[in-house]
Design a protein around this motif. Structure first.
Motif: not given
Length: 431
Positions: A5-11, A40-45, A57-59
């Motif tokens: 099971g996963v929790l999906l977070v958008i942005g 997320n729309n940008l490379t994560p930090t 991806a371009d959310v």
């Protein structure tokens, strides 16, 4: 598909606005044995420490967001979906319904996102509402304002953060107000974008209430008293949350909010409702299908102990949230705003001040800040302070804000007819 099971977070949102929520969500997910996935729309930090999987991806493109989320659902069993960024809430809510996980519901997310639909549903439910209209052009807008009666507010149909919202006291101010709202609304390419609403002005102090909805049952969590900038605009420059605010025990306010959420069809989620306290009682201005912005959830946690990140996790995964306050304090935020359009060269915030909880710069050197109507969210810094009572909190905010040091160069206003640009602070654009 794997069985995990996963929790999906958008942005994820901007770090200084949302990391404290992400941290709480991550902690609850680990305790529940759930993996976390971020689109997320940008490379994560900074996000990498909180998520097991991150897809860039371009959310902000609904089709791209939906396709990417469906690819996640094909690999994993999605048990919850979270989204707190206003431009993304509509598509995220539709995806939650598609995946069969708790969410605002199709009716609820559209009713919250479309301010015209909000007005129509609340009016039909018998709740006090100003007159309103969604005109097709300036001529229709003028006629609507005359019918409603001045003063009127002109606003974009679906934007947030008070962008493009203008007060017109009389016909002599109306055309300019309509032009500002129209220009701002044009940047919204969503299904409810590029339209303007004219509505009667609800006079009185404005508050916001963050509340939780579990299986259609609404419960307020905490209330913020709003401080706005200079008229005719409505930009927020600060908020104060008091765990002992008497409005929390006001039956009329609670009843109004409960009826409003039922009328809008909100099923599960955390909402941020804005209310005017008028002479005829509370008037709901809008209900946003997300947690409050401007660090209001942090203020709520400092003042009441209620953690909006934990509540978000609970309602997104079908759990009844625990909403009992564990603290009785006051917390407030003050934003630093320039007196004129400028290019910021440097910002220094205090490391120590009476009651200081946190402070930070909000722009990088070289950023151009523009005040309404040329721009919005012209904030160079913020300070957050806590105290035992509202007057002391306000005093501490004054003292901390006075210690912010900004160097900036003035710039000319934008040229007439210049295309309005969405403020970076509204989107997830930190690197």
């Amino acid at each position: 598909m794997s069985d995990d099971g996963v929790l999906l977070v958008i942005g994820s949102g901007l770090r200084y606005y949302r990391e404290y929520l992400v941290e709480s969500v991550h902690r609850r997910a680990v305790a529940a044995g759930l993996r976390t996935v971020l689109l997320n729309n940008l490379t994560p930090t900074w996000q990498t420490r909180y998520f097991d999987e991150i897809t860039v991806a371009d959310v902000f493109d609904p089709a791209v967001m939906a396709a990417t989320a469906r690819a996640v659902a094909a690999r994993h069993r999605v048990v919850g979906l979270l989204c707190w960024d206003e431009p993304l809430v509509l598509t995220a809510g539709e995806l939650a319904a598609e995946f069969g996980v708790p969410g605002l519901g199709l009716g609820g997310v559209h009713a919250c996102r479309d301010k015209h639909r909000t007005r129509a549903l609340l009016t039909a439910a018998g709740l006090p509402q100003p007159g309103f209209a969604m005109p097709a052009d300036l001529a229709e807008a003028r006629a609507a304002a005359d019918d409603i009666g001045y003063p009127v507010v002109v606003k974009p149909r679906a934007l947030g953060a008070s962008i493009g919202v203008v007060l017109a006291h009389d016909p002599g101010e109306f055309d300019a107000a309509y032009a500002v709202a129209s220009s701002a609304s044009a940047v919204d390419q969503g299904v409810y974008g590029a339209r303007v609403i004219v509505e009667g002005y609800a006079d009185g102090p404005e508050v916001s209430v963050d509340g939780a909805v579990h299986k259609g049952e609404y419960t307020p969590m905490f209330l913020a008293r709003k401080h706005s900038g200079e008229a005719p605009y409505f930009e927020e420059v600060g908020h104060v949350v008091d765990a002992a605010d008497p409005l929390l025990a006001d039956d009329a306010l609670t009843d109004t909010l409960t009826r409003a959420h039922a009328a809008l069809g909100v099923e599960d989620g955390v909402t941020h409702a804005e209310v005017r306290l008028t002479a005829r009682g509370p008037v709901v201005i809008e209900v946003n299908g997300r947690v409050g912005g401007d660090l209001i959830p942090l203020l709520g946690r400092v003042a009441t102990g209620i953690d909006s990140g934990e509540v978000l996790f609970d309602v997104a995964t079908g759990r009844r949230p625990e909403l009992t306050p564990t603290r009785r304090a006051v917390a407030g935020i003050r934003f630093g705003v320039p007196d004129h359009d400028c290019v910021v060269r440097s910002v220094a915030v205090p490391a120590d001040a009476p009651g200081l909880v946190t402070a930070g710069p909000m722009v990088e050197p070289g950023t151009t800040l523009r005040l309404p109507p040329g721009g919005y969210l012209a904030r160079h810094s913020f300070v957050v302070c806590a105290a035992d009572d509202p007057p002391t909190c306000e005093q501490r905010l004054d003292e901390a804000a006075a210690r912010v040091v900004v160097t900036a160069d003035p710039v000319d206003p934008p040229e007439r007819g210049a295309v309005f640009e969405m403020p970076a602070g509204l989107l997830d654009t930190d690197a």
